[in-house]
Design a protein around this motif. Structure first.
Motif, mmCIF file in Angstrom:
data_model
loop_
_atom_site.group_PDB
_atom_site.id
_atom_site.type_symbol
_atom_site.label_atom_id
_atom_site.label_comp_id
_atom_site.label_asym_id
_atom_site.label_seq_id
_atom_site.Cartn_x
_atom_site.Cartn_y
_atom_site.Cartn_z
ATOM 1 N N VAL A 124 0.732 -1.269 -0.151
ATOM 2 C CA VAL A 124 -0.080 -0.057 0.038
ATOM 3 C C VAL A 124 0.850 1.271 0.001
ATOM 4 O O VAL A 124 0.650 2.104 -0.697
ATOM 5 C CB VAL A 124 -0.957 0.157 1.032
ATOM 6 C CG1 VAL A 124 -1.570 1.289 1.571
ATOM 7 C CG2 VAL A 124 -2.090 -1.057 1.140
ATOM 8 N N HIS A 125 2.000 1.241 0.741
ATOM 9 C CA HIS A 125 2.810 2.416 0.734
ATOM 10 C C HIS A 125 3.294 2.759 -0.493
ATOM 11 O O HIS A 125 3.472 3.850 -0.955
ATOM 12 C CB HIS A 125 3.951 2.173 1.765
ATOM 13 C CG HIS A 125 5.354 3.164 1.888
ATOM 14 N ND1 HIS A 125 5.016 4.428 2.236
ATOM 15 C CD2 HIS A 125 6.309 3.261 1.332
ATOM 16 C CE1 HIS A 125 6.055 4.897 2.118
ATOM 17 N NE2 HIS A 125 7.075 4.286 1.471
ATOM 18 N N LEU A 126 3.875 1.621 -1.285
ATOM 19 C CA LEU A 126 4.402 1.687 -2.395
ATOM 20 C C LEU A 126 3.659 2.431 -3.576
ATOM 21 O O LEU A 126 3.964 2.991 -4.373
ATOM 22 C CB LEU A 126 5.273 0.397 -3.075
ATOM 23 C CG LEU A 126 6.282 0.167 -1.973
ATOM 24 C CD1 LEU A 126 6.741 -1.227 -2.624
ATOM 25 C CD2 LEU A 126 7.770 1.141 -2.432
ATOM 26 N N VAL A 127 2.335 1.648 -3.349
ATOM 27 C CA VAL A 127 1.197 2.205 -4.481
ATOM 28 C C VAL A 127 1.154 3.728 -4.377
ATOM 29 O O VAL A 127 1.200 4.481 -5.112
ATOM 30 C CB VAL A 127 0.177 1.415 -4.449
ATOM 31 C CG1 VAL A 127 -0.900 1.956 -5.227
ATOM 32 C CG2 VAL A 127 0.272 -0.164 -4.996
ATOM 33 N N CYS A 128 0.849 4.269 -2.942
ATOM 34 C CA CYS A 128 0.548 5.505 -2.673
ATOM 35 C C CYS A 128 1.833 6.477 -2.976
ATOM 36 O O CYS A 128 1.483 7.360 -3.629
ATOM 37 C CB CYS A 128 0.319 5.715 -0.935
ATOM 38 S SG CYS A 128 -1.178 5.009 -0.504
ATOM 39 N N LYS A 129 3.056 6.059 -2.895
ATOM 40 C CA LYS A 129 4.041 6.686 -3.217
ATOM 41 C C LYS A 129 4.062 6.811 -4.700
ATOM 42 O O LYS A 129 4.354 7.863 -5.462
ATOM 43 C CB LYS A 129 5.475 6.062 -2.708
ATOM 44 C CG LYS A 129 6.642 6.814 -2.976
ATOM 45 C CD LYS A 129 7.955 5.905 -2.502
ATOM 46 C CE LYS A 129 9.156 6.796 -2.914
ATOM 47 N NZ LYS A 129 10.506 5.997 -2.535
ATOM 48 N N GLU A 130 3.862 5.664 -5.533
ATOM 49 C CA GLU A 130 3.817 5.928 -7.087
ATOM 50 C C GLU A 130 3.074 6.773 -7.441
ATOM 51 O O GLU A 130 3.075 7.554 -8.576
ATOM 52 C CB GLU A 130 3.645 4.368 -7.470
ATOM 53 C CG GLU A 130 3.541 4.347 -9.163
ATOM 54 C CD GLU A 130 4.775 4.517 -9.917
ATOM 55 O OE1 GLU A 130 4.815 4.920 -11.033
ATOM 56 O OE2 GLU A 130 5.991 4.322 -9.179
#
Length: 294
Positions: A124-130
């Motif tokens: 979830v963190h990586l998607v939000c960052k992307e």
């Protein structure tokens, strides 16, 4: 050597029709593999310096491909990012409230269920960052070794249910932290739902099922979902979306990362889509995967 690697596709909507899967013609992980390959190829392609001749370029780099260190990045946490983040801005082109962002997280076979809490938060963190956002609208989770069968009314074991509940607690935690607005499940028939729901505090909003083999959603599931205000959606994804051999062929054999004796163990894959609500248009779609490297 890196202990883990994060693989990303970027926005596949900008990659062209050759990458985006044709649902009725190709396997359900074709889009993932093709889009990873295309993104790696674009990142590793040798670009001629201004004023340089093709002859000089070929002499200096006969393979016309950058060395891995030039298009990947090893972080201080010993995670190798493939490819490294580019200089182009990330995020969505319009205001956040204009989008519905859906994320589907695949827990892969053979990975301990005890890792799912960490994996879920990381994905979830990586998607939000992307995407340059702070939360997602819908998170759907797909458990390994579960497939939807219209006639399968077998009751799952207590051990399986306990694993689902432990994982679901993480989803509820993300909901409480306002990182996720709605929770979804994949491949849960009426029996599985009836086993899980009594242990939940935040009820699932969506149940996504694969009806490729049975074609018709069974009436008991329709009634059960309607009574509990669960939206039924269909898909044709595969649960084992990134097999070990497929990953090794792509990363090691095709792009020369890690070395021929490296052992890669895919841990999870996430698919995300950002749809402009007012127009129903998919603006951004992509995949991120994580694997351990031994």
């Amino acid at each position: 050597m890196a202990s883990r690697t994060i693989l990303s596709t970027g926005n596949v909507m900008t990659a062209g029709a050759g990458v985006i899967r044709k649902p009725t013609l190709e396997k359900s992980n074709t889009e993932l593999v093709n889009s990873l390959r295309e993104n790696f190829r674009a990142a590793s392609s040798f670009t001629l310096p201004l004023g340089a001749s093709p002859t000089t370029a070929a002499k200096n780099n006969p393979a016309a491909r950058l060395a891995p260190a030039e298009w990947t990045k090893l972080g201080s946490d010993r995670v190798l990012y493939v490819p490294m983040e580019g200089g182009e801005p990330h995020g969505l082109s319009e205001e956040r409230e204009e989008y519905d962002v859906t994320v589907k997280l695949f827990y892969l076979p053979g990975i301990p269920s005890s890792s799912r809490c960490t994996h879920t938060k990381e994905a979830v963190h990586l998607v939000c960052k992307e995407l340059g956002i702070s939360s997602i609208d819908l998170l759907i989770v797909s458990f390994p070794n579960i497939s939807f069968d219209a006639e399968d009314e077998d009751i799952s074991s207590e051990e399986d249910v306990n694993e689902w509940v432990r994982t679901y607690r993480t989803l509820e935690g993300l909901h409480s932290a306002k990182k996720v607005s709605k929770i979804g499940l994949a491949e849960f028939g009426a029996t599985r739902l009836s086993q899980l729901l009594p242990h939940t505090n935040v009820k699932p909003s969506v149940d996504q099922i694969n009806v490729r083999d049975c074609c018709v959603v069974p009436k008991p599931l329709i009634l059960y979902a309607k009574e509990r205000n669960i939206e039924l959606l269909t898909h044709n994804d595969c649960t084992d979306i990134l097999p070990v051999d497929t990953l090794k062929q792509l990363v090691v054999d095709e792009f020369g990362l890690f070395g021929t004796d490296a052992k890669l163990a895919p841990q999870w894959v996430v698919k995300y889509t950002a749809v402009i609500r007012s127009r129903g248009v998919v603006e951004n779609k992509g995949y991120i995967a994580m694997a351990e490297v031994h």
